[in-house]
Design a protein around this motif. Structure first.
Motif, PDB file in Angstrom:
ATOM      1  N   TYR A  29     -69.393   7.909 -26.303  1.00 21.28           N
ATOM      2  CA  TYR A  29     -67.644   8.345 -26.393  1.00 21.28           C
ATOM      3  C   TYR A  29     -67.139   7.224 -27.363  1.00 21.28           C
ATOM      4  O   TYR A  29     -66.586   6.350 -27.088  1.00 21.28           O
ATOM      5  N   TRP A  30     -67.399   7.318 -28.711  1.00 24.16           N
ATOM      6  CA  TRP A  30     -66.594   6.602 -29.740  1.00 24.16           C
ATOM      7  C   TRP A  30     -65.255   7.204 -29.869  1.00 24.16           C
ATOM      8  O   TRP A  30     -64.346   6.652 -30.163  1.00 24.16           O
ATOM      9  N   LYS A  31     -65.218   8.577 -30.217  1.00 26.22           N
ATOM     10  CA  LYS A  31     -63.919   9.322 -29.929  1.00 26.22           C
ATOM     11  C   LYS A  31     -64.148  10.526 -29.003  1.00 26.22           C
ATOM     12  O   LYS A  31     -65.063  11.159 -29.063  1.00 26.22           O
ATOM     13  N   ARG A 140     -59.578   2.746 -36.853  1.00 30.18           N
ATOM     14  CA  ARG A 140     -58.503   2.977 -37.849  1.00 30.18           C
ATOM     15  C   ARG A 140     -58.436   4.410 -38.476  1.00 30.18           C
ATOM     16  O   ARG A 140     -57.483   4.984 -38.790  1.00 30.18           O
ATOM     17  N   ARG A 141     -59.631   4.898 -38.495  1.00 30.38           N
ATOM     18  CA  ARG A 141     -59.757   6.297 -38.864  1.00 30.38           C
ATOM     19  C   ARG A 141     -59.154   7.145 -38.219  1.00 30.38           C
ATOM     20  O   ARG A 141     -58.563   8.329 -38.401  1.00 30.38           O
ATOM     21  N   ILE A 142     -59.461   6.957 -36.792  1.00 31.50           N
ATOM     22  CA  ILE A 142     -59.008   7.811 -35.789  1.00 31.50           C
ATOM     23  C   ILE A 142     -57.506   7.761 -35.720  1.00 31.50           C
ATOM     24  O   ILE A 142     -56.820   9.033 -35.470  1.00 31.50           O
ATOM     25  N   THR A 143     -57.022   6.591 -35.442  1.00 37.37           N
ATOM     26  CA  THR A 143     -55.355   6.580 -35.723  1.00 37.37           C
ATOM     27  C   THR A 143     -54.735   7.098 -36.741  1.00 37.37           C
ATOM     28  O   THR A 143     -53.648   7.631 -36.857  1.00 37.37           O
ATOM     29  N   THR A 144     -55.480   6.842 -37.972  1.00 37.92           N
ATOM     30  CA  THR A 144     -54.735   7.517 -39.238  1.00 37.92           C
ATOM     31  C   THR A 144     -54.595   9.243 -39.055  1.00 37.92           C
ATOM     32  O   THR A 144     -53.920   9.614 -39.430  1.00 37.92           O
ATOM     33  N   ALA A 153     -57.086  19.681 -38.612  1.00 37.83           N
ATOM     34  CA  ALA A 153     -58.197  19.864 -37.886  1.00 37.83           C
ATOM     35  C   ALA A 153     -58.237  18.964 -36.567  1.00 37.83           C
ATOM     36  O   ALA A 153     -57.126  18.664 -35.932  1.00 37.83           O
ATOM     37  N   GLN A 154     -59.244  19.019 -35.663  1.00 39.94           N
ATOM     38  CA  GLN A 154     -59.247  18.418 -34.432  1.00 39.94           C
ATOM     39  C   GLN A 154     -58.949  16.947 -34.474  1.00 39.94           C
ATOM     40  O   GLN A 154     -59.543  16.277 -35.047  1.00 39.94           O
ATOM     41  N   LYS A 155     -58.045  16.654 -33.707  1.00 45.25           N
ATOM     42  CA  LYS A 155     -57.587  15.368 -33.619  1.00 45.25           C
ATOM     43  C   LYS A 155     -58.283  14.475 -32.486  1.00 45.25           C
ATOM     44  O   LYS A 155     -58.313  15.238 -31.208  1.00 45.25           O
ATOM     45  N   PHE A 156     -58.621  13.343 -32.670  1.00 43.26           N
ATOM     46  CA  PHE A 156     -59.499  12.707 -31.428  1.00 43.26           C
ATOM     47  C   PHE A 156     -58.573  11.402 -31.105  1.00 43.26           C
ATOM     48  O   PHE A 156     -57.689  10.876 -32.003  1.00 43.26           O
ATOM     49  N   GLU A 157     -59.161  10.760 -29.949  1.00 46.97           N
ATOM     50  CA  GLU A 157     -58.477   9.628 -29.421  1.00 46.97           C
ATOM     51  C   GLU A 157     -59.673   8.351 -29.562  1.00 46.97           C
ATOM     52  O   GLU A 157     -60.741   8.890 -29.686  1.00 46.97           O
ATOM     53  N   LEU A 158     -59.266   7.351 -29.162  1.00 44.62           N
ATOM     54  CA  LEU A 158     -60.207   6.104 -28.778  1.00 44.62           C
ATOM     55  C   LEU A 158     -60.999   6.291 -27.996  1.00 44.62           C
ATOM     56  O   LEU A 158     -60.532   6.608 -26.649  1.00 44.62           O
ATOM     57  N   GLY A 159     -62.238   6.161 -27.745  1.00 49.00           N
ATOM     58  CA  GLY A 159     -63.233   6.315 -27.107  1.00 49.00           C
ATOM     59  C   GLY A 159     -63.509   4.905 -26.198  1.00 49.00           C
ATOM     60  O   GLY A 159     -63.360   3.844 -26.724  1.00 49.00           O
ATOM     61  N   ALA A 160     -64.186   4.988 -25.126  1.00 43.87           N
ATOM     62  CA  ALA A 160     -64.696   3.965 -24.239  1.00 43.87           C
ATOM     63  C   ALA A 160     -65.476   3.007 -25.243  1.00 43.87           C
ATOM     64  O   ALA A 160     -65.292   1.637 -25.093  1.00 43.87           O
ATOM     65  N   ALA A 161     -66.399   3.507 -25.995  1.00 43.03           N
ATOM     66  CA  ALA A 161     -67.196   2.365 -26.805  1.00 43.03           C
ATOM     67  C   ALA A 161     -66.544   1.456 -27.576  1.00 43.03           C
ATOM     68  O   ALA A 161     -66.956   0.266 -27.719  1.00 43.03           O
ATOM     69  N   LEU A 162     -65.453   2.087 -28.084  1.00 48.12           N
ATOM     70  CA  LEU A 162     -64.683   1.056 -28.829  1.00 48.12           C
ATOM     71  C   LEU A 162     -64.037  -0.295 -28.191  1.00 48.12           C
ATOM     72  O   LEU A 162     -64.231  -1.467 -28.673  1.00 48.12           O
ATOM     73  N   PHE A 163     -63.792  -0.055 -27.017  1.00 43.85           N
ATOM     74  CA  PHE A 163     -62.971  -1.038 -26.341  1.00 43.85           C
ATOM     75  C   PHE A 163     -64.479  -2.085 -25.612  1.00 43.85           C
ATOM     76  O   PHE A 163     -64.177  -3.327 -25.706  1.00 43.85           O
ATOM     77  N   ILE A 164     -65.618  -1.405 -25.431  1.00 43.70           N
ATOM     78  CA  ILE A 164     -66.587  -2.170 -25.120  1.00 43.70           C
ATOM     79  C   ILE A 164     -67.189  -3.014 -26.369  1.00 43.70           C
ATOM     80  O   ILE A 164     -67.348  -4.123 -25.986  1.00 43.70           O
ATOM     81  N   GLY A 165     -67.028  -2.535 -27.415  1.00 42.77           N
ATOM     82  CA  GLY A 165     -67.474  -3.291 -28.563  1.00 42.77           C
ATOM     83  C   GLY A 165     -66.488  -4.395 -28.753  1.00 42.77           C
ATOM     84  O   GLY A 165     -66.949  -5.479 -29.264  1.00 42.77           O
TER      85      GLY A 165
END
Length: 231
Positions: A29-31, A140-144, A153-165
Motif C-alpha cells: 500500500y504505497w497509494k 508529492r505525485r499523489i497529492t498533486t 482519472a482514479q485519484k489515490f491517497e497516501l498509503g501506509a508504506a509512505l508513513f513507515i518509510g
C-alpha cells in the motif's frame, strides 16, 4: 562507558530504522483508493513500486505487474532507485557499525574503529535521506493528482508504506547523528588526555640540581682560576 552506551543506542536506532526502510520496499500500500457502494466498499485499488492491484468486496485481489521498466513514469523509476540504494547503504552501515563499535572485539585499534564509526554514521544518514526523498517524491505525485481539478482519472491517497518509510528514515538519520556524537565525545576525551600528558611531561622534565657543597667548591675553583689567570 558512557560512550559505549551511546554507540549501542545509536546502533539500535539505526537498525530499527533500516528494518522499517527495508520493509517499505515490498509493502503493497504505497497509494490506496476505494470505490464505495451503498452499504460496503465494492473495490479497493492499491499500488506500489512494482505492481497495481484491485481487491473486491470478497477479498479476492487481481494484480498486474508493471510491464516494462522503460515505459514506467519517471517518478516510479527514481523511487525504485532511491529505495534500493537506501537498503544497500543501511546494510553496509550495519556491518561497519558492528565492526567499529567499542563493545565488539573486531576492527583493530581505536583509531580504525573511530573511522569505521564515522563511515557507519554517514551510511545511515544517506540511507535515511534516500528513503525520505523517495517517499516524499511519491507522496508529492499523489497529492498533486488528488488536488488537481483537471485530473479525471482514479485519484489515490497516501498509503501506509509512505508513513513507515518516513519513520524509518527519521530513525536512521537520528541514529547516524548519535554515532557522530559518540565519536566527538571520544575525540574530546582523547585530546584532553593528550594535553594533560604533555603538560605533566613538561612540568616533570628538569635538570638535576647540584648539592650546596659542590656549588661552593666550583665557586672556589673559579675564583682560584681567575686569581692566577695572569701569573
Amino acid at each position: 562507558m558512557g560512550n559505549m552506551v551511546t554507540e549501542i543506542v545509536a546502533f539500535l536506532l539505526t537498525i530499527s530504522g533500516w528494518i522499517l526502510v527495508s520493509s517499505t520496499l515490498p509493502t503493497d500500500y504505497w497509494k490506496v483508493s476505494s470505490v464505495d457502494g451503498t452499504v460496503i466498499t465494492t473495490a479497493t485499488f492499491w499500488s506500489n513500486l512494482w505492481k497495481t492491484c484491485v481487491t473486491d468486496s470478497t477479498g479476492v485481489s487481481n494484480c498486474k505487474d508493471f510491464p516494462s521498466m522503460l515505459a514506467l513514469d519517471a517518478y516510479i523509476q527514481v523511487c525504485r532507485g532511491l529505495m534500493i540504494a537506501s537498503v544497500c547503504l543501511g546494510f553496509f552501515g550495519a556491518i561497519l557499525a558492528l565492526v567499529g563499535m567499542k563493545c565488539t572485539r573486531i576492527g583493530g585499534s581505536d583509531a580504525i574503529k573511530a573511522r569505521l564509526t564515522v563511515l557507519s554514521g554517514f551510511h545511515f544518514i544517506l540511507c535515511g535521506l534516500c528513503c525520505m526523498t523517495a517517499c516524499s517524491i511519491y507522496a508529492r505525485r499523489i497529492t498533486t493528482d488528488f488536488f488537481d481539478p483537471l485530473f479525471v482519472a482514479q485519484k489515490f491517497e497516501l498509503g501506509a508504506a509512505l508513513f513507515i518509510g518516513w519513520s524509518g528514515s527519521v530513525l536512521c538519520i537520528i541514529g547516524g547523528l548519535v554515532f557522530f556524537l559518540s565519536l566527538s565525545d571520544g575525540f574530546s576525551l582523547r585530546a584532553e588526555y593528550s594535553y594533560r600528558g604533555a603538560a605533566s611531561f613538561a612540568t616533570t622534565r628538569h635538570y638535576p640540581s647540584k648539592p650546596a657543597s659542590t656549588l661552593q667548591k666550583d665557586t672556589q675553583e673559579q675564583r682560584q682560576f681567575g686569581r692566577n689567570a695572569y701569573v
